[in-house]
Design a protein around this motif. Structure first.
Motif, PDB file in Angstrom:
ATOM      1  N   ARG A 123       0.786  -1.571  -0.155  1.00  0.00           N
ATOM      2  CA  ARG A 123      -0.144  -0.287   0.052  1.00  0.00           C
ATOM      3  C   ARG A 123       0.792   1.674   0.177  1.00  0.00           C
ATOM      4  O   ARG A 123       0.643   2.233  -0.970  1.00  0.00           O
ATOM      5  N   CYS A 130       2.632   6.703  -6.882  1.00  0.00           N
ATOM      6  CA  CYS A 130       0.784   7.624  -7.422  1.00  0.00           C
ATOM      7  C   CYS A 130       1.749   8.831  -7.373  1.00  0.00           C
ATOM      8  O   CYS A 130       1.720   9.311  -8.139  1.00  0.00           O
ATOM      9  N   THR A 172      -5.621   4.533 -16.051  1.00  0.00           N
ATOM     10  CA  THR A 172      -7.254   4.672 -15.052  1.00  0.00           C
ATOM     11  C   THR A 172      -8.097   4.079 -15.551  1.00  0.00           C
ATOM     12  O   THR A 172      -8.911   3.752 -15.083  1.00  0.00           O
ATOM     13  N   GLY A 175      -7.011   0.377 -13.976  1.00  0.00           N
ATOM     14  CA  GLY A 175      -7.202   0.106 -13.352  1.00  0.00           C
ATOM     15  C   GLY A 175      -8.394  -0.337 -12.468  1.00  0.00           C
ATOM     16  O   GLY A 175      -8.953  -0.384 -11.630  1.00  0.00           O
ATOM     17  N   LEU A 176      -9.396   1.219 -12.911  1.00  0.00           N
ATOM     18  CA  LEU A 176     -10.297   0.297 -12.904  1.00  0.00           C
ATOM     19  C   LEU A 176     -11.223  -0.984 -12.779  1.00  0.00           C
ATOM     20  O   LEU A 176     -11.836  -1.398 -12.357  1.00  0.00           O
ATOM     21  N   SER A 179      -9.462  -3.140  -9.851  1.00  0.00           N
ATOM     22  CA  SER A 179     -10.224  -2.367  -8.474  1.00  0.00           C
ATOM     23  C   SER A 179      -8.199  -2.330  -8.424  1.00  0.00           C
ATOM     24  O   SER A 179      -8.807  -2.240  -6.934  1.00  0.00           O
ATOM     25  N   ASP A 180      -7.592  -1.597  -8.851  1.00  0.00           N
ATOM     26  CA  ASP A 180      -6.260  -1.759  -8.135  1.00  0.00           C
ATOM     27  C   ASP A 180      -6.067   0.530  -8.293  1.00  0.00           C
ATOM     28  O   ASP A 180      -6.044   0.993  -9.381  1.00  0.00           O
ATOM     29  N   GLN A 181      -6.668   0.201  -6.612  1.00  0.00           N
ATOM     30  CA  GLN A 181      -6.708   2.918  -6.948  1.00  0.00           C
ATOM     31  C   GLN A 181      -5.265   3.156  -6.584  1.00  0.00           C
ATOM     32  O   GLN A 181      -4.923   4.116  -7.723  1.00  0.00           O
ATOM     33  N   THR A 184      -5.923   3.253 -10.876  1.00  0.00           N
ATOM     34  CA  THR A 184      -6.597   4.555 -11.253  1.00  0.00           C
ATOM     35  C   THR A 184      -6.053   6.483 -10.838  1.00  0.00           C
ATOM     36  O   THR A 184      -6.364   7.381 -11.864  1.00  0.00           O
ATOM     37  N   ILE A 185      -5.756   6.263  -9.341  1.00  0.00           N
ATOM     38  CA  ILE A 185      -5.567   7.824  -8.862  1.00  0.00           C
ATOM     39  C   ILE A 185      -5.033   8.729  -9.671  1.00  0.00           C
ATOM     40  O   ILE A 185      -5.107   9.744 -10.259  1.00  0.00           O
TER      41      ILE A 185
END
Length: 216
Positions: A123, A130, A172, A175-176, A179-181, A184-185
């Motif tokens: 994490r 990011c 993006t 990632g969606l 389901s990997d933020q 995505t972010i």
């Protein structure tokens, strides 16, 4: 699902094309035997980000991330070597490289020796990825002051901005899909930064100085 696999292939191909933009820029540097107004920021930012993403891909067993980031690591290393060979500001570039290396060593030491919980390590490294990705997407704006002052986009590479934007959109969506933020972010922010860069081209036009290579 099949469409997720297709999206993964598409992101890989687009990412490779994005990294290959640097080949044309390096050819210009070699031909002119000078880096001109080319900024080293994107090269170093791309390299550091790619290496850290390789580590994240290994920790999450994401082969798509490993493949694209591994290829980017090799290319960006070569670009930096070429830039270093022709720049007249070797001391300044060396300082930037050292900063970049610190940005690599610190998180690697942390996840390897100081964090025993694998989930927390993934994490936190993902959060760092990011941060680096946002820097990469913003790196073409390194010469923003010059763009506004001269009211010209000659110091920004339109192909680089285009492929950065395309990569951001695709990553993006990918990632969606998985389901990997952490994917995505930063890439969603990259889409926004890409739109800002396109706005500069719309506002100031695509006029480039023929005597200078272009890269933000």
């Amino acid at each position: 699902m099949e469409w997720v696999s297709m999206l993964a292939v598409l992101t890989t191909v687009t990412s490779v094309l994005c990294q290959l933009v640097g080949v044309e820029i390096c050819f210009r540097i070699v031909r002119q035997r000078s880096t001109g107004d080319v900024s080293a920021v994107p090269f170093i930012a791309f390299f550091v980000s790619a290496v850290v993403w390789v580590k994240y891909g290994l920790m999450t067993d994401n082969k798509n991330v490993i493949l694209t980031s591994g290829q980017a690591t090799i290319l960006q290393f070569l670009y930096i070597c070429i830039y270093y060979a022709y720049t007249s500001q070797k001391r300044f570039l060396t300082g930037m490289i050292l900063i970049g290396l610190i940005g690599l060593v610190v998180p690697f030491v942390y996840v390897t020796y100081f964090e025993n919980e694998a989930d927390i390590a993934v994490r936190n490294l993902g959060l760092y990825c990011c941060f680096l990705s946002v820097i990469v997407y913003a790196s073409p704006l390194a010469t923003l002051t010059e763009v506004v002052k001269e009211r010209s986009t000659h110091s920004i590479s339109l192909p680089l901005c285009f492929f950065n934007f395309l990569c951001a959109v695709e990553w993006t969506l990918y990632g969606l899909a998985i389901s990997d933020q952490m994917l995505t972010i930063p890439n969603a922010l990259g889409v926004v930064l890409g739109l800002v860069q396109f706005f500069l081209f719309c506002f100031y036009g695509c006029q480039h100085k023929s005597s200078k290579p272009i890269l933000g």
